[in-house]
Design an enzyme around this catalytic site. Structure first.
Site, PDB file in Angstrom:
ATOM      1  N   ASP A   3     -23.078  65.518  99.424  1.00 36.16           N
ATOM      2  CA  ASP A   3     -22.525  65.763 100.766  1.00 36.16           C
ATOM      3  C   ASP A   3     -23.467  65.142 101.790  1.00 36.16           C
ATOM      4  O   ASP A   3     -24.657  64.981 101.526  1.00 36.16           O
ATOM      5  CB  ASP A   3     -22.376  67.269 101.030  1.00 36.16           C
ATOM      6  CG  ASP A   3     -21.341  67.559 102.121  1.00 36.16           C
ATOM      7  OD1 ASP A   3     -20.200  67.911 101.768  1.00 36.16           O
ATOM      8  OD2 ASP A   3     -21.686  67.416 103.319  1.00 36.16           O
ATOM      9  N   SER A   4     -22.924  64.830 102.954  1.00 37.57           N
ATOM     10  CA  SER A   4     -23.774  64.252 104.005  1.00 37.57           C
ATOM     11  C   SER A   4     -24.513  65.346 104.780  1.00 37.57           C
ATOM     12  O   SER A   4     -25.435  65.046 105.527  1.00 37.57           O
ATOM     13  CB  SER A   4     -22.917  63.417 104.958  1.00 37.57           C
ATOM     14  OG  SER A   4     -21.809  64.169 105.393  1.00 37.57           O
ATOM     15  N   ASP A  12     -13.106  65.691  97.346  1.00 42.56           N
ATOM     16  CA  ASP A  12     -12.455  66.546  98.355  1.00 42.56           C
ATOM     17  C   ASP A  12     -12.918  66.130  99.751  1.00 42.56           C
ATOM     18  O   ASP A  12     -13.638  66.873 100.432  1.00 42.56           O
ATOM     19  CB  ASP A  12     -12.805  68.015  98.078  1.00 42.56           C
ATOM     20  CG  ASP A  12     -12.077  68.958  99.024  1.00 42.56           C
ATOM     21  OD1 ASP A  12     -11.038  68.554  99.591  1.00 42.56           O
ATOM     22  OD2 ASP A  12     -12.544  70.105  99.201  1.00 42.56           O
ATOM     23  N   CYS A  40      -6.511  66.219 102.582  1.00 41.45           N
ATOM     24  CA  CYS A  40      -6.089  67.279 103.502  1.00 41.45           C
ATOM     25  C   CYS A  40      -5.511  66.677 104.782  1.00 41.45           C
ATOM     26  O   CYS A  40      -5.394  67.348 105.794  1.00 41.45           O
ATOM     27  CB  CYS A  40      -7.242  68.230 103.804  1.00 41.45           C
ATOM     28  SG  CYS A  40      -8.647  67.429 104.560  1.00 41.45           S
ATOM     29  N   PHE A  49     -18.229  65.269  98.218  1.00 40.59           N
ATOM     30  CA  PHE A  49     -17.836  65.990  99.436  1.00 40.59           C
ATOM     31  C   PHE A  49     -17.896  67.492  99.114  1.00 40.59           C
ATOM     32  O   PHE A  49     -16.915  68.218  99.260  1.00 40.59           O
ATOM     33  CB  PHE A  49     -16.428  65.596  99.916  1.00 40.59           C
ATOM     34  CG  PHE A  49     -16.220  64.120 100.111  1.00 40.59           C
ATOM     35  CD1 PHE A  49     -16.639  63.488 101.282  1.00 40.59           C
ATOM     36  CD2 PHE A  49     -15.609  63.354  99.122  1.00 40.59           C
ATOM     37  CE1 PHE A  49     -16.437  62.118 101.471  1.00 40.59           C
ATOM     38  CE2 PHE A  49     -15.410  61.985  99.308  1.00 40.59           C
ATOM     39  CZ  PHE A  49     -15.816  61.367 100.478  1.00 40.59           C
ATOM     40  N   ARG A  71     -10.102  75.580  92.980  1.00 45.30           N
ATOM     41  CA  ARG A  71     -11.387  75.784  92.300  1.00 45.30           C
ATOM     42  C   ARG A  71     -11.137  76.436  90.945  1.00 45.30           C
ATOM     43  O   ARG A  71     -11.743  76.067  89.934  1.00 45.30           O
ATOM     44  CB  ARG A  71     -12.318  76.642  93.167  1.00 45.30           C
ATOM     45  CG  ARG A  71     -12.925  75.854  94.306  1.00 45.30           C
ATOM     46  CD  ARG A  71     -13.991  76.659  95.037  1.00 45.30           C
ATOM     47  NE  ARG A  71     -13.428  77.580  96.007  1.00 45.30           N
ATOM     48  CZ  ARG A  71     -13.216  77.301  97.296  1.00 45.30           C
ATOM     49  NH1 ARG A  71     -13.536  76.110  97.774  1.00 45.30           N
ATOM     50  NH2 ARG A  71     -12.714  78.199  98.119  1.00 45.30           N
TER      51      ARG A  71
END
Ligand code: SAH
Length: 400
Positions: free
Chosen positions: A250-251, A300, A340, A228, A212
């Protein structure tokens, strides 16, 4: 103490101090160990190799606690390991009023299966193996002794990997106060709210702290797409660093609600932030069709490959979102892109991003290679501990 004897020539990885012993390497057990019991690991010729936790339900049959024969595993031993892990975090704990930091990073801190994160006065634990489950009470007691200012210890062992160890998902207060609905933490110049009880993982993505800050360095004057986004931490860091506007996608409605509160908490003008609940794959296509553009895009995504068998499909997913993102960048724009998935290594990820740029018709250069923050170290003997990788790429052309 029960013992586990290895097959002939199966001791190589243990001698290299890898902390996992797979069931296929075991010749026999003696002393009828139960799940979570401490066992001595012996070579086929009877030589002592290590001491670890027995996990009969898992392919990882033993997770090594110690490679030193003289170390009995008990409350004092846990205190010493926890104290070492906490001491190694001094730089992140410092005098900050509301520190947020991973205190224990499992195998890489010599405590296989144990994760402890600190959010201001609260500790959040994950017990991910039969061995940590067996020592749960001792671990909590030692944590409180080492960190006497702790207000509460909360468990977030509600994760799928516990199933492989024959354990049920588990969450709740372990000691002291229950955490409030949102705990405020400080990260550099930013403040964030963390939902310990219902948030993802232990509540926040501490592993992205350094990234970040890295992205914020490039944010001034740029319009950001934070795909995301979770609770919008990248967007807050970018807006504070001078980004003109940011869009979080985002969901999860809960994550975006927290994102809106995080902007207010940082005294940022809410008009500079747009929160969109959508599927990122679809959102990127809508932007492409609407010819909407950005100067800096953050990708991300969650782990696309949970197993080795899912790597190919995961790479198709990474390529798709990266290709679309490259297409949405203005000339000179930046892409901060992450994976990730531990099974997708650094080289493969870079290749997938390169293929995505090629398909998008973009010429791009890597400005930075990124990884997980230093409070998520990776023991040299345990390469599996390195899971987060990222690139900051700049596309060609004159910046707008
Ligand atoms: N960048 C965040 C962490 C992102 S975690 C941070 O620094 O805090 C991944 C996020 O992706 C989660 O919040 C999850 O809700 C979201 N997500 C998963 N699949 C998605 C999809 N297909 N579309 C949109 N969001 C998705």
């Amino acid at each position: 103490m029960p013992t586990v004897r290895l097959k002939k020539r199966a001791e190589r990885s243990i001698l290299r101090r890898h902390p996992w012993l797979f069931s296929g390497a075991i010749e026999c057990t003696e002393g009828a160990p139960q799940a979570g019991d401490t066992v001595d690991v012996l070579a086929s010729d009877g030589a002592w190799l290590a001491r670890g936790a027995w996990s009969p339900h898992s392919q990882i049959a033993v997770r090594v606690w110690t490679f030193t024969a003289a170390q009995p595993v008990g409350a004092e031993w846990f205190r010493a390991r926890l104290a070492a892990a906490i001491a190694a975090r001094a730089r992140w704990l410092g005098d900050a009023p509301r520190p947020a930091c991973r205190l224990v990073n499992a195998e890489s801190d010599g405590l296989p299966g144990l994760v402890v994160d600190r959010y201001a006065g609260f500790l959040v634990c994950q017990f991910l193996s039969a061995g940590t489950e067996a020592w749960r009470d001792a671990i909590v007691q030692e944590l409180i002794r080492l960190l006497p200012a702790t207000a509460g210890v909360y468990e977030r062992s509600d994760v799928d990997v516990r199933e492989k160890e024959g354990l049920q998902p588990c969450a709740g207060v372990l000691w002291g106060e229950a955490p409030p609905e949102a705990v405020e933490i400080a990260e550099g110049p930013c403040r964030y709210l963390v939902d310990i009880q219902h948030g993802h993982k232990t509540g926040f993505y501490l592993d992205q702290r350094d990234n970040r800050a890295a992205v914020a360095e490039f944010a001034n004057g740029r319009e950001i797409l934070n795909a995301f986004s979770y609770s919008g931490a990248f967007a807050v860091a970018a807006l504070r660093a001078g980004a003109t506007r940011a869009v979080n996608v985002d969901s999860s409605a809960e994550a975006l609600a927290l994102a809106a509160r995080n902007v207010a908490l940082n005294d940022l003008d809410p008009a500079r932030l747009e929160n969109t609940q959508a599927d990122v794959f679809q959102f990127l296509r809508l932007c492409r069709d609407a010819r909407r553009q950005f100067d800096l895009i953050i990708l991300d995504p969650p782990k696309f490959a949970a197993t080795r068998g899912q790597v190919e499909k995961a790479c198709r997913g990474y390529k798709d979102i990266n290709r679309l993102a490259f297409k949405l960048l203005r000339p000179g724009g930046l892409l901060a892109t992450f994976s990730c998935s531990g099974h997708v290594d650094r080289d493969l990820f870079q290749k997938v991003v390169a293929d995505a740029a090629l398909d998008a018709g973009c010429e791009a250069r890597i400005l930075r290679w990124l990884s997980q923050s230093g409070d998520h170290p990776c023991a040299l003997a345990f390469p599996e501990g390195l899971y987060l990788k990222g690139l900051i790429c700049q596309v060609g052309g004159t910046p707008s």
